[in-house]
Design an enzyme around this catalytic site. Structure first.
Site, PDB file in Angstrom:
ATOM      1  N   ASP A  62      -5.851  -0.087  -3.039  1.00  0.00           N
ATOM      2  CA  ASP A  62      -4.623  -0.015  -2.250  1.00  0.00           C
ATOM      3  C   ASP A  62      -4.972   0.419  -0.827  1.00  0.00           C
ATOM      4  O   ASP A  62      -5.508   1.513  -0.618  1.00  0.00           O
ATOM      5  CB  ASP A  62      -3.660   0.981  -2.898  1.00  0.00           C
ATOM      6  CG  ASP A  62      -2.331   1.058  -2.171  1.00  0.00           C
ATOM      7  OD1 ASP A  62      -1.729   0.001  -1.911  1.00  0.00           O
ATOM      8  OD2 ASP A  62      -1.901   2.177  -1.839  1.00  0.00           O
ATOM      9  N   THR A  95      -0.318  -3.669   3.144  1.00  0.00           N
ATOM     10  CA  THR A  95      -1.004  -2.750   4.063  1.00  0.00           C
ATOM     11  C   THR A  95      -2.371  -3.287   4.471  1.00  0.00           C
ATOM     12  O   THR A  95      -2.741  -3.219   5.643  1.00  0.00           O
ATOM     13  CB  THR A  95      -1.170  -1.363   3.411  1.00  0.00           C
ATOM     14  OG1 THR A  95      -1.762  -1.526   2.114  1.00  0.00           O
ATOM     15  CG2 THR A  95       0.174  -0.681   3.241  1.00  0.00           C
ATOM     16  N   THR A  96      -3.118  -3.818   3.501  1.00  0.00           N
ATOM     17  CA  THR A  96      -4.448  -4.350   3.812  1.00  0.00           C
ATOM     18  C   THR A  96      -4.336  -5.540   4.760  1.00  0.00           C
ATOM     19  O   THR A  96      -5.127  -5.671   5.708  1.00  0.00           O
ATOM     20  CB  THR A  96      -5.168  -4.770   2.520  1.00  0.00           C
ATOM     21  OG1 THR A  96      -5.196  -3.662   1.622  1.00  0.00           O
ATOM     22  CG2 THR A  96      -6.582  -5.212   2.814  1.00  0.00           C
ATOM     23  N   ASP A 390       4.173  -0.052  -5.487  1.00  0.00           N
ATOM     24  CA  ASP A 390       4.188  -1.165  -4.526  1.00  0.00           C
ATOM     25  C   ASP A 390       5.078  -2.300  -5.026  1.00  0.00           C
ATOM     26  O   ASP A 390       5.862  -2.880  -4.267  1.00  0.00           O
ATOM     27  CB  ASP A 390       2.761  -1.687  -4.291  1.00  0.00           C
ATOM     28  CG  ASP A 390       1.945  -0.751  -3.410  1.00  0.00           C
ATOM     29  OD1 ASP A 390       2.529   0.218  -2.879  1.00  0.00           O
ATOM     30  OD2 ASP A 390       0.734  -0.982  -3.256  1.00  0.00           O
TER      31      ASP A 390
END
Length: 554
Positions: A62, A95-96, A390
């Site tokens: 994550d 997010t990545t 998530d």
């Protein structure tokens, strides 16, 4: 110079880097962060093991968790971490992607800077490209109904793929969709509001993830204070208490002088009476069950059991707050002010096998559901919980926003093509920045291919060809290596998360590009060497260059 003497403005230990060196320093630091999480992107992404100073281990892929756990000691790098945190807060996932795109934007900006294009022209071009890309996302997105369980389940499965929840993703996705629909209400204007605060997550180790379940109400992982207390109530009055059921102690040190055994007995009797009074207040209110955040004296436990009241102590503050919603009760902080109206109503039962209390509200205003996640070990459960959180966020976002996109790099390649067409209408040097923005978006399918062990160049060529033929949904199937309609294949992403990723990445890249001067006091950074983590060119700003424990996490 003043009257032949040099004017000293900064202390002699201060460090300063400016102009091209400052830009290069900032870009290198930001890119180091972005590249540290790139290998986690996609279903075939790898995990990171993060070990903190206390020796605690976190194993995850994550993006935001990795960046938060890493010991980053560089002001520019911390700005990129904020991109991930903003993405997590606003969209819950992606997010990545946001961090990787920010790093690629800065890499492409560096090439433009070397061509003597001014940073303000690049910033302006990136801004134009971001605005156009987000408007195109809205144009490409497909609308989904809030009750379309099939699409919502695909969104949940896509979010969990590649994470710890993947093995049982079909079951978990169904639980997630059911949970979100339980806490979704329709507003007067026809929009749908998802209150994720009314979904609680509890974890248990020792069993498989396939045994996870969704429960209406709350779960309390505590034991009754006495074994002989009743543990089953179909319709109980429940007291939520934030006060200890113990003898009140003086705020200051006190001494009691006793002349005879009778006086000692009298003192003990008074303490016992004080506890009796507290228990009587609870019993007189009509409470059948007490969930207490603080301690309960042994004598008070005896009296409560005698009156047939179930008592549970040391309940977590978060659990007490959730029980407040489930039971539509008030949290009582002072027993002297306790009234019957403060109590909540609901059923309480004990599962001896799992050692859990299940609490379900009875009133119309009571609401709340609990996802009980199970896993074999603590590490498995922790990663499962991150994946579920998530997925809950993205399903909730999809229900309230109502727009979805094809995944597998399809949207990025389509946006890149449209931005290149748009660049022709942009005048000046900004046109080059728009094209650089388009190139940066194609990082996503390239990294997806790399992480799956495929040839990234061949993949990108095939994707571009498919999109030029008008196949807007063409994306990469990382399991087969084929280019296919990823929407039909079940790889579905929320449009809001993609828009937020574009906005966050662009703003972060522009913020870094706008800096042309870095002035640092001595020892701003305490660890590392600037030369290691993309430190200052030419040896400058060595004290600022350290990125602490990043080396160990990459």
């Amino acid at each position: 110079m003043q009257q032949g003497q040099p004017m000293i403005i900064m202390g002699e230990d201060a460090q300063r880097v400016k102009d091209r060196d400052a830009q290069e320093y900032n870009i290198q630091a930001a890119r180091a962060v972005a590249e540290s999480v790139r290998s986690t992107l996609g279903p075939k992404g790898m995990d990171k093991m993060l070990v903190d100073s206390m020796g605690d281990v976190t194993i995850t892929n994550d993006g935001v968790t990795i960046l938060q756990e890493m010991d980053i000691d560089n002001p520019t790098a911390e700005m990129i971490v904020e991109v991930a945190e903003t993405q997590e807060d606003e969209a819950g996932d992606g997010t990545t992607t946001a961090v990787a795109i920010a790093g690629e934007l800065l890499k492409n900006a560096q090439d433009l800077l070397e061509q003597d294009i001014h940073p303000t022209a690049i910033i302006r071009g990136f801004h134009l490209a971001s605005e156009e890309a987000r408007s195109q996302v809205d144009d490409i997105a497909e609308h989904v109904a809030p009750d379309d369980e099939e699409i919502l389940q695909k969104v949940a499965e896509t979010s969990m793929t590649g994470k710890g929840a993947e093995l049982n993703k079909e079951l978990l996705a169904q639980l997630i969709v059911d949970a979100v629909q339980q806490v979704t209400v329709e507003a007067n204007d026809g929009s749908h509001i998802v209150d994720l605060e009314n979904i609680n997550i509890e974890t248990q180790t020792g069993r498989s993830a396939g045994e996870s379940e969704l429960l209406v109400g709350a779960v309390v992982d505590k034991d009754p204070v006495q074994e002989d207390m009743p543990t089953e109530f179909d319709d109980a009055n429940v007291l939520l208490l934030n006060e200890a059921i113990e003898v009140e102690e003086a705020d200051v040190d006190t001494q009691v002088s006793i002349d005879s055994p009778d006086q000692l007995q009298q003192f003990l009797d008074q303490e016992e009476q004080q506890l009796k009074d507290k228990v009587d207040q609870i019993v007189d209110s009509g409470a059948d069950v007490v969930f207490c955040q603080k301690g309960i004296d042994d004598l008070a436990q005896h009296y409560l059991a005698k009156h047939g009241v179930l008592a549970v102590r040391r309940v977590k503050k978060s659990d007490l707050g959730f029980l407040k919603n489930v039971l539509d009760a008030a949290i009582v902080s002072d027993l002297d002010s306790l009234e019957a109206g403060d109590l909540g109503r609901g059923s309480v039962r004990r599962d001896e096998a799992d050692e859990l209390f299940y609490v379900e509200g009875a009133g119309d205003e009571a609401h709340g559901v609990t996802l009980l996640l199970r896993g074999s070990t603590d590490h498995v459960v922790d990663e499962l919980e991150r994946g579920i959180e998530d997925a809950l966020d993205v399903v909730g976002t999809t229900v309230s926003d109502g727009r979805v996109l094809s995944g597998g790099g399809a949207i990025e390649v389509e946006l890149a093509g449209r931005l290149r067409d748009y660049a022709d209408s942009v005048s000046g040097r900004e046109q080059l920045a728009v094209e650089a923005f388009a190139d940066a978006l194609e990082l996503v399918p390239r990294v997806l291919a790399e992480n799956a062990g495929l040839d990234s160049i061949d993949t990108l060529v095939d994707l571009r060809a498919a999109h030029e033929d008008g196949d807007v949904r063409a994306g990469l199937n990382v399991f087969s290596g084929n280019i296919e309609d990823t929407f039909d294949a079940g790889v579905v992403e929320p449009a809001h998360a993609k828009e937020q990723a574009l906005a966050s990445a662009t703003e972060a890249a522009n913020l870094v590009l706008k800096i042309d001067d870095i002035i640092a006091a001595d020892e701003l950074s305490t660890e590392g060497d600037g030369e290691e983590a993309g430190g200052a060119p030419g040896g400058g700003m060595g004290g600022m260059g350290g990125m602490g424990g990043m080396g160990g996490a990459m």
